[in-house]
Design an enzyme around this catalytic site. Structure first.
Site, mmCIF file in Angstrom:
data_model
loop_
_atom_site.group_PDB
_atom_site.id
_atom_site.type_symbol
_atom_site.label_atom_id
_atom_site.label_comp_id
_atom_site.label_asym_id
_atom_site.label_seq_id
_atom_site.Cartn_x
_atom_site.Cartn_y
_atom_site.Cartn_z
ATOM 1 C CB ILE A 254 15.186 -1.182 10.472
ATOM 2 C CG1 ILE A 254 14.930 -0.681 11.906
ATOM 3 C CG2 ILE A 254 14.467 -0.335 9.438
ATOM 4 C CD1 ILE A 254 13.517 -0.864 12.412
ATOM 5 C CB THR B 39 11.130 1.710 2.697
ATOM 6 O OG1 THR B 39 11.697 0.543 3.303
ATOM 7 C CG2 THR B 39 11.444 1.718 1.221
ATOM 8 N N GLY C 189 4.642 0.065 10.477
ATOM 9 C CA GLY C 189 3.537 0.826 9.894
ATOM 10 C C GLY C 189 2.851 1.781 10.851
ATOM 11 C CD GLU C 190 -0.586 0.050 12.174
ATOM 12 O OE1 GLU C 190 -1.570 0.809 12.285
ATOM 13 O OE2 GLU C 190 -0.425 -0.722 11.193
ATOM 14 C CB ILE D 48 -0.995 -0.005 1.183
ATOM 15 C CG1 ILE D 48 -0.262 -0.095 2.532
ATOM 16 C CG2 ILE D 48 -1.966 -1.165 1.042
ATOM 17 C CD1 ILE D 48 -1.192 0.068 3.733
ATOM 18 C CG ASN E 24 14.648 -0.391 2.637
ATOM 19 O OD1 ASN E 24 15.205 0.680 2.886
ATOM 20 N ND2 ASN E 24 14.425 -0.801 1.405
#
Lengths: 734, 338
Positions: free
Chosen positions: A624, A629, A699-700, A462, A626
């Site tokens: 992590i 990103t 993501g959050e 996404i 990447n």
């Protein structure tokens, strides 16, 4: 495993995106494509008494107008409408199902025409009459009607008594408004009719297999007759977890007309989808005079619709963060005449932790303690709700590294004590916390003798970088250059994946790639050993690794067989392996990501203007995958957190039960001019318990804590505590 | 959006003829506001008369040392025009405070004067609005009116004019040149926009069949002591909660000439000569500026959600005048309100 993982690898899909080669759901072409435009209800509750489409049908170019009385069959059981993300309790909304209006902006008709402009024009010719019913949309006036939701958190001790007896107490309501996701890409579906009854549905979604199963249920179709594809998604942030109106309507129209149909929502119609529900968060903290906590109570009252109970974990986060012998947590819902809310980046935590962290700041003021010192005094090494240790928790290190980078030691604790010229300067901080979840995901890898591999999975990207991290992990695991890896995603016919959400996709997809790559390695080991006079003769597969296009003895590159040679000798052009990765159930540890967020604001007190001049976010989220990103994820989250603190609010006129700022001109998010320095620190957090790679997901976590850090900084600058978000200048002037 | 006819006009006479022939026609230049309103079915013109090819794109010096700005000069071109930057930097600054670079590139000067309120009820055709549908009622008076008018409003309408450019033009004493079926006429910009009264559907004193051909600027440009300050909910791409255009001429620390206009507070750029007169001959001090602010805001009335604007406007006036007096105008490029 070393190579691409852990490096700032650029997005493998970056070029396709910036050149326009990447196609989004509303961009797929089809012969004879028709265009649908949705007619929305303009009342929040009632019954459609008349829906006259005759004028619309007279418009040249209009093919049909679908309504609840003019459509193909839709499933009549709730089970069919319940997608994998649907709330357990309730009856999901069914577009064009019957004459009931459940929320303002509800789709009630679909005008289908040869072109979009004609459909849009004809939509204004549809005449609708309603029998309106009394309605309520205001959480603050209706909070008395709230009903308790079952939550996993059990009360511990006697929080009420402990609060009553606490040496220092802080109790307040924090109000977080309704917010909408506003992804850049509009929701769109192109349903392509193949001429023989089956459909390819290009849809903007966070989960193609979720949409696939849902459409099969809603339209009673065989799985093989429908395929859902969503290669690129221009932002979703949770709004695309559940199948949305437009995919039902485009599919409905395609089946009814036996033609390909595209439906694209307008920006205004995007406000008829899900949203972050407004919450009133009541937090009470009781402390001993030494700053240790004795009691925590947190009650959230949130909006939901009349037809579904949507709730998330707003109140449970103190259980992971702060040691307290007594705790009582509750979540209540108020049913209103609105659409069902949905997940939005860090659902529950973004709001609940905001309230908790503002309350902790207020407690620190009451105790005359430094905010970090208070948090260290209350630091919990166990998840108190289940009384479990953490798989890893480098939150102390987040506080230390963040504070150092920010210069926290130079903070004058007194409010209004720091200045920059005429501006008041405020330094605030807050803690962030989220879950480190992982889900079963399957991946297929096809390795060809030329040393290229195709990695495929139904998961969506996404915009988070899933294509890229899967390519990195595959390249490392297969010992190939990343340019030789081709990742295919988001097609319902590909190996199984859940919706992309909850920060679980990085860990889940990475380990699925590892699983399939391992099977490839085993196969290559078998082939390589079978070569006459193989340099790998006598070795076990477990002693071999894939590196630089070869299979070789671990630590000894001189004993190697080129992948191409191994496959040629085995007379194989391709090796195909598919594997479902399931994470072993382990209830012995809690799994969380953490952050410490530091914010500097400068306030022009006369005019009430607030600038967030610096944010440092120190994140502990395992390995992590990447760093480029990943950093982008956190930076984007911080920007959003600034919006939560200062700008974002969906404004409704409760007399009409209607959203009055349903556009991105008036629904304010930060613009470039509002954004200054953002520093992202990834704290080392080795975690060999959570999964093989030690990955937790990003993501959050980046948004959690940011609004509270800013609100706390505004207090420190001005001495004014604004508990009703967003902190707009009128609230500072008032 | 409704279907409409499209005509392309080649000169002003063409426009006047086309307007006379179709009373439901609207002029379109950049279309940055009109098209939005058409998409929302707020504006439903029977015909669009495309005036974008009219020869009204020049900025010319006039014999009296003023300027004549063609109605079709894009907002961006005007803001960056050397004569505007050098002689009327207040105007350049106000334009750059508005909208976004993309919108300013499209929007014309005449269109900027004609843009309509951003009141949410005006835009939402399901709610009553006297401006959109005369006699239907005003939803804002008892509704969401945080960004509505505190000056010159009526029982029929409390909408504000959204333009930044107009606020500077009002302060500069600009003129509006108009052509129509009975010939040409010129009115002061401050007389161009109306207060709503009982006809809120009429925004301006432009009569049916007329077109704005140019804006006139008098010679006095206040290039040394000026500032345009826009207070809003984010630092760019938002309409003003309050904006102030201030311009001074100073002799030493004494004010010999003052200009002051407010945006975001009324149905038109708000200028009051008494406030300016009170500054003439006075020293440039916060006290005198405060008194001018009080005079400018005389009669201001708060609604249910916009009471903060009264004090904010007063403070913003003082701040802007201080910026002007000290020769340190508000930057529209820095990420900061000075």
């Amino acid at each position: 495993m070393n190579g691409y993982v852990g490096t700032p690898t650029s997005r493998v899909d970056g070029r396709a995106k910036v050149t326009g080669a990447a196609k989004y759901a509303g961009e797929f072409a089809a012969d004879g494509l028709l265009h649908g435009f949705i007619v929305d209800a303009t009342v929040p509750r009632g019954r459609i008494t008349r829906l006259d489409t005759s004028d619309a049908l007279k418009v040249k170019g209009v093919v049909d107008v679908l309504t609840h009385t003019h459509r193909v069959a839709l499933a009549d059981k709730d089970e069919a409408w319940k997608d994998e993300v649907a709330p357990e309790k309730g009856s999901p909304f069914r577009p064009l199902y019957d004459d009931r209006v459940k929320f303002n902006g509800q789709p009630i008709a679909l005008v289908i025409a040869e072109d979009w402009e004609t459909a849009k024009f004809a939509a204004t010719r549809v005449r609708v009459e309603y029998e309106q019913e009394a309605f309520a949309t205001d959480l603050e006036t209706e909070r008395g009607t709230s009903a308790k939701v079952d939550q996993p958190h059990k009360p511990r001790g006697d929080a009420a008594a402990a609060l009553a007896g606490a040496a220092v107490r802080h109790e307040a309501d924090y109000v977080l408004p309704t917010e909408h996701h506003n992804p850049m890409e509009l929701y769109a579906t192109t349903a392509v009719w193949d001429g023989s009854g089956s459909l390819t549905v290009y849809d903007k979604t966070q989960g193609v297999q979720n949409v696939h199963k849902y459409l099969c249920g809603v339209f009673d179709m065989k799985p093989e007759d429908i395929r859902v594809v969503s290669p690129y998604v221009g932002g979703a942030f949770g709004s695309g977890l559940r199948p949305q109106h437009q995919v039902v309507l485009a599919t409905l129209a395609a089946l009814a007309l036996k033609r390909s149909v595209r439906v694209v929502l307008t920006r205004q119609q995007m406000y008829g989808l899900g949203y972050r529900p407004m919450t009133i968060e009541r937090v009470a903290l009781g402390a001993k005079s030494d700053g240790t906590l004795d009691a925590v109570t947190h009650e959230a009252i949130a909006v939901t619709s009349r037809y579904e109970d949507f709730s998330r974990n707003d109140t449970g986060w103190a259980e992971q963060l702060y040691k307290s012998p007594n705790s009582r947590l509750s979540h209540k819902l108020v049913h209103l005449d609105v659409a069902t809310p949905c997940d939005m980046r860090a659902p529950g935590a973004a709001t609940g932790v905001c309230a908790l962290e503002c309350a902790m700041d207020e407690l620190a003021v009451a105790l005359k303690l430094d905010p970090i010192e208070l948090r260290l005094k209350c630091y919990s090494d166990r998840d108190q709700s289940e009384d479990l240790p953490f798989s890893s928790k480098q939150l102390r290190e987040c506080y230390a590294r963040g504070a150092e980078a920010f210069g926290w030691a130079r903070r004058n604790p007194a409010p209004r004590a720091m200045r920059d010229g005429k501006d008041l300067v405020g330094w605030g901080m807050a803690t962030g916390v989220w879950e480190a979840l992982q889900m079963p995901v399957a991946v297929r890898i096809v390795l060809t003798a030329n040393g290229h591999a195709e990695v495929s999975c139904a998961a969506s990207d996404i915009g988070t970088g899933t294509y890229t991290i899967m390519a990195q992990v595959a390249a490392d695991a297969l010992g190939l250059p990343i340019g030789n890896i081709d990742v295919k995603l988001a097609d319902s016919t590909l190996p199984q994946a859940p919706v992309e959400g909850g920060s679980w996709m990085a860990a889940s997809s990475a380990h699925a790639v590892l699983g399939a790559a391992e099977d490839i390695r085993q196969e290559l080991a078998r082939l390589a050993k079978a070569i006459p006079d193989s340099p790998l003769g006598g070795l076990n597969a477990s002693e071999m690794v894939l590196v630089d296009g070869t299979i070789s003895k671990a630590g000894d590159k001189s004993r190697a067989v080129a992948i191409a040679d191994a496959m040629r000798h085995g007379k194989l052009e391709r090796i195909e392996k598919q594997k479902l990765n399931q994470f072993a159930e382990d209830k012995s540890h809690a799994r969380n990501t953490h952050s410490a967020v530091f914010a500097e604001v400068k306030v022009d007190e006369e005019l009430g203007v607030i600038r967030v001049t610096r944010v440092v976010s120190a994140v502990a989220a395992g390995r992590i995958l990447n760093t480029k990103t990943g950093r982008s994820q956190i930076m984007g989250s911080v920007v959003w957190g600034i919006g939560m603190a200062l700008h974002e609010e969906t404004v409704m006129d409760h007399r009409f039960g209607r959203i009055m700022n349903a556009n991105i001109g008036e629904y304010h998010i930060p613009v470039n001019a509002d954004i200054h320095d953002i520093d992202v620190i990834f704290v080392d957090e080795p975690d060999d318990r959570i999964n093989k790679l030690g990955v937790k997901g990003l993501g959050e976590i980046g948004i959690v804590g940011v609004p509270a850090a800013i609100a706390n900084a505004v207090y420190h600058a001005t001495g004014k505590r604004v508990r009703h978000f967003p902190i707009t200048l009128d609230k500072l002037l008032g | 959006m409704n279907n409409f006819q499209y005509s392309r006009a080649n000169d002003v006479a063409d426009v006047i003829r086309l307007l006379a022939a179709d009373p439901g026609a609207k002029l379109i230049a950049g279309g940055t506001n009109l098209i939005d309103l058409m998409k929302e079915n707020v504006e439903r013109p029977s015909r669009l008369i495309d005036i974008s090819r009219l020869p009204l794109r020049n900025v010319e010096e006039t014999p009296d040392q003023g300027l004549r700005i063609g109605a079709l000069v894009p907002n961006s071109d005007l803001a960056y025009h050397p004569l505007i930057e050098q002689r009327y930097p207040l105007l350049a600054s106000a334009i750059l405070a508005g909208a976004s670079a993309q919108l300013r590139n499209m929007a014309s000067v005449g269109g900027n004067l004609m843009q309509r309120t951003r009141c949410a009820y005006f835009y939402d055709t399901t709610t009553p609005c006297n401006k959109r549908e005369p006699g239907s009622g005003c939803s804002a008076i008892d509704g969401l009116n945080r960004n509505h008018a505190i000056l010159g409003a009526s029982n029929s309408c409390i909408a504000t004019n959204p333009s930044d450019m107009s606020v500077a033009l009002a302060a500069l004493g600009a003129l509006v040149h108009i052509a129509g079926p009975t010939g040409e006429r010129t009115i002061a910009l401050t007389d161009f926009h109306r207060i709503p009264g009982d006809k809120p559907h009429v925004d301006t004193n432009l009569s049916t069949g007329e077109i704005i051909t140019a804006i006139g600027l008098p010679p006095r440009g206040f290039a040394r002591n000026y500032s345009y300050l826009k207070i809003r909910d984010r630092l760019s791409y938002a309409f003003a909660l309050v904006s102030v255009a201030a311009a001074l001429e100073l002799e030493g620390n004494a004010i010999s000439e003052a200009r002051l206009a407010l945006g975001g507070v009324a149905h038109k750029p708000w200028r009051r000569l008494e406030a300016e007169a009170a500054l003439r001959g006075q020293a440039a001090t916060p006290d005198h500026f405060g008194r001018a602010a009080d005079l400018l805001l005389e009669g201001a009335v708060a609604g249910s959600h916009n009471g903060f604007k009264l004090e904010l406007a007063r403070r913003a006036v003082v701040r802007t005048l201080m910026q002007a007096a000290s020769g340190t105008p508000q930057s529209q490029a820095h990420k900061k309100i000075a």
